[in-house]
Design an enzyme around this catalytic site. Structure first.
Site, PDB file in Angstrom:
ATOM      1  N   CYS A   1     -23.044  47.644  31.179  1.00  0.00           N
ATOM      2  CA  CYS A   1     -23.396  49.018  31.575  1.00  0.00           C
ATOM      3  C   CYS A   1     -24.665  49.430  30.826  1.00  0.00           C
ATOM      4  O   CYS A   1     -25.541  50.099  31.369  1.00  0.00           O
ATOM      5  CB  CYS A   1     -22.280  49.989  31.217  1.00  0.00           C
ATOM      6  SG  CYS A   1     -20.639  49.538  31.756  1.00  0.00           S
TER       7      CYS A   1
ATOM      8  N   HIS B   1     -28.226  51.441  31.626  1.00  0.00           N
ATOM      9  CA  HIS B   1     -28.181  52.859  31.264  1.00  0.00           C
ATOM     10  C   HIS B   1     -28.531  53.169  29.801  1.00  0.00           C
ATOM     11  O   HIS B   1     -28.558  54.337  29.420  1.00  0.00           O
ATOM     12  CB  HIS B   1     -26.822  53.435  31.651  1.00  0.00           C
ATOM     13  CG  HIS B   1     -26.534  53.295  33.117  1.00  0.00           C
ATOM     14  ND1 HIS B   1     -27.206  54.021  34.074  1.00  0.00           N
ATOM     15  CD2 HIS B   1     -25.688  52.471  33.800  1.00  0.00           C
ATOM     16  CE1 HIS B   1     -26.774  53.662  35.277  1.00  0.00           C
ATOM     17  NE2 HIS B   1     -25.849  52.726  35.138  1.00  0.00           N
TER      18      HIS B   1
ATOM     19  N   ARG C   1     -17.901  54.881  41.231  1.00  0.00           N
ATOM     20  CA  ARG C   1     -19.140  54.508  40.545  1.00  0.00           C
ATOM     21  C   ARG C   1     -18.949  53.253  39.683  1.00  0.00           C
ATOM     22  O   ARG C   1     -19.760  52.348  39.657  1.00  0.00           O
ATOM     23  CB  ARG C   1     -19.604  55.699  39.693  1.00  0.00           C
ATOM     24  CG  ARG C   1     -20.919  55.540  38.961  1.00  0.00           C
ATOM     25  CD  ARG C   1     -22.095  55.353  39.876  1.00  0.00           C
ATOM     26  NE  ARG C   1     -22.250  53.977  40.293  1.00  0.00           N
ATOM     27  CZ  ARG C   1     -23.400  53.394  40.587  1.00  0.00           C
ATOM     28  NH1 ARG C   1     -24.510  54.077  40.567  1.00  0.00           N
ATOM     29  NH2 ARG C   1     -23.476  52.137  40.950  1.00  0.00           N
TER      30      ARG C   1
ATOM     31  N   CYS D   1     -20.683  49.628  40.256  1.00  0.00           N
ATOM     32  CA  CYS D   1     -21.508  49.052  39.187  1.00  0.00           C
ATOM     33  C   CYS D   1     -21.113  47.595  38.952  1.00  0.00           C
ATOM     34  O   CYS D   1     -21.970  46.724  38.809  1.00  0.00           O
ATOM     35  CB  CYS D   1     -21.329  49.819  37.878  1.00  0.00           C
ATOM     36  SG  CYS D   1     -22.391  51.261  37.756  1.00  0.00           S
TER      37      CYS D   1
END
Lengths: 287, 99
Positions: free
Chosen positions: A201, A205, A244, A248
């Site tokens: 992740c 991000h 979401r 992802c």
């Protein structure tokens, strides 16, 4: 003879003390410290984007450059999530077959509480997200659970988020080793690379917010949960936090887990906690 | 006569050595499935592994065992890579952590 023994004892004691002294910094480094984590997390993003105000981060990619920010301002005039908020409001008020409503399952009748989710439930011994709490409420009242990824669940959470708009995220981690373990597992999940593309992740991000992956501008991890649920133009519909996370995983060519599995709930707990103090902006709209 | 028999035997032996059999395919598929199940226990299966496994099964069902074995081996290699990733990330994730 006695003197020799004393010397040996003293020697051992000194060695033990030295070992303790050397061991303690490593121990401190491994200690689970959510407060320090949140402080470091915010500092990283504030330093990386010094022009942004803390509350700007909750607008994701729309906070990353001026052109996108203008798009966001225009979108907010006729927001694509508006229908979901209306639908969610009606659903929230409609009684179950037994006459009770969602309001009966939540503190403050479910209004203005989104900022407290996920929470750690000491009776269940696990992290409870708003989506899970809603389905637990349904099942406790004899209703079938909703899909976690879209549709009714997205509308219900959209409405609940809307009633919390502007309230600062306020996630608690109780002094319970199970809660701390869940938080730590969420953190580990966030930074762990997975899928054939070898992405975590954090790859998108933390390392690359504001950069593009193909046509998408990547959102900063800070405040990413504050906007949930979201209407994504790419989906042409509303989606929940579960949706979401699942997408992802797929985008990194990993097989997604089941929505609301431990890993997903824990990573939501971690990401929400480190955004404590930033305002709820959900429901959000994204490209 | 002896020469003819020897030739026939040689041809038959060569055939079994080079053409993939159903048994070879089943063994390759089982190995790939086992590796993918291991990745599943580590909560890190990859989509291309599932795609290769499905392609192996499709080719195996159609009797194309050469293709089926190639796909199964691809799936096994991918599954093993995902296992390696999971095990190494148990330590490596900390390198990415914001501190």
């Amino acid at each position: 003879m006695m003197k020799q023994r004393s010397l040996i004892r003293f020697g051992f004691s000194a060695l033990a003390l030295a070992a303790l002294a050397l061991a303690s910094p490593a121990g401190a480094a491994d200690k689970i410290d959510p407060v320090a984590d949140a402080k470091a997390f915010k500092k990283f993003f504030y330093d990386k984007f010094p022009k942004l105000k803390p509350e700007d981060f909750v607008n994701g990619p729309y906070s990353m450059d001026e052109g996108l920010h203008k798009q966001w301002v225009e979108k907010e005039q006729f927001p694509p999530y508006e229908f979901a908020v209306e639908e969610g409001k009606e659903m929230f008020a409609k009684p179950f077959k037994n006459g009770k409503t969602y309001a009966d399952c939540f503190p403050n009748q479910g209004i203005g509480i989104r900022q407290n989710y996920p929470l750690f439930d000491d009776k269940q011994g696990k992290v409870i997200t708003l989506e899970l709490a809603l389905n637990q409420c349904r099942e406790a009242n004899g209703e079938a659970p909703y899909s976690y990824v879209r549709g009714e669940m997205a509308s219900l959470t959209a409405y609940m988020a809307f009633t919390s708009r502007g309230k600062p995220m306020d996630i608690k981690i109780p002094d319970d080793p199970r809660a701390l373990a869940a938080y730590e597992q969420g953190k580990e999940y966030f930074y762990t690379r997975r899928g054939q593309l070898n992405f975590s992740c954090a790859t998108c991000h933390v390392q690359s917010p504001g950069e593009r992956v193909r046509t998408e501008v990547l959102a900063p991890a800070l405040g990413i949960m504050n906007a949930m649920p979201i209407y994504r133009s790419e989906w042409n519909s509303m989606g929940t936090t579960s949706r979401r996370l699942v997408t992802c995983n797929s985008q990194t060519r990993g097989v997604p887990l089941t929505p609301q599995d431990d890993e997903y709930r824990n990573v939501e707990y971690y990401l929400s906690y480190v955004a404590n103090g930033l305002p709820i902006s959900g429901p959000g709209a994204r490209p | 006569m002896k020469i003819k028999l020897a030739l026939i035997a040689a041809v038959l032996t060569a055939g079994s050595a080079f053409a993939a059999s159903e048994a070879d395919y089943k063994a390759a598929y089982a190995a790939a499935e086992a590796a993918n199940a291991e990745a599943g226990k580590l909560r890190n299966q990859w989509i291309p592994t599932a795609t290769a496994l499905a392609a192996a099964k499709k080719a195996g069902d159609a009797g194309d065992f050469d293709k089926a074995i190639a796909e199964a081996k691809e799936a096994e290699a991918l599954a093993k890579a995902s296992i390696y990733q999971s095990i190494s990330e148990k330590k490596l994730w900390k390198d990415l952590e914001i501190r």
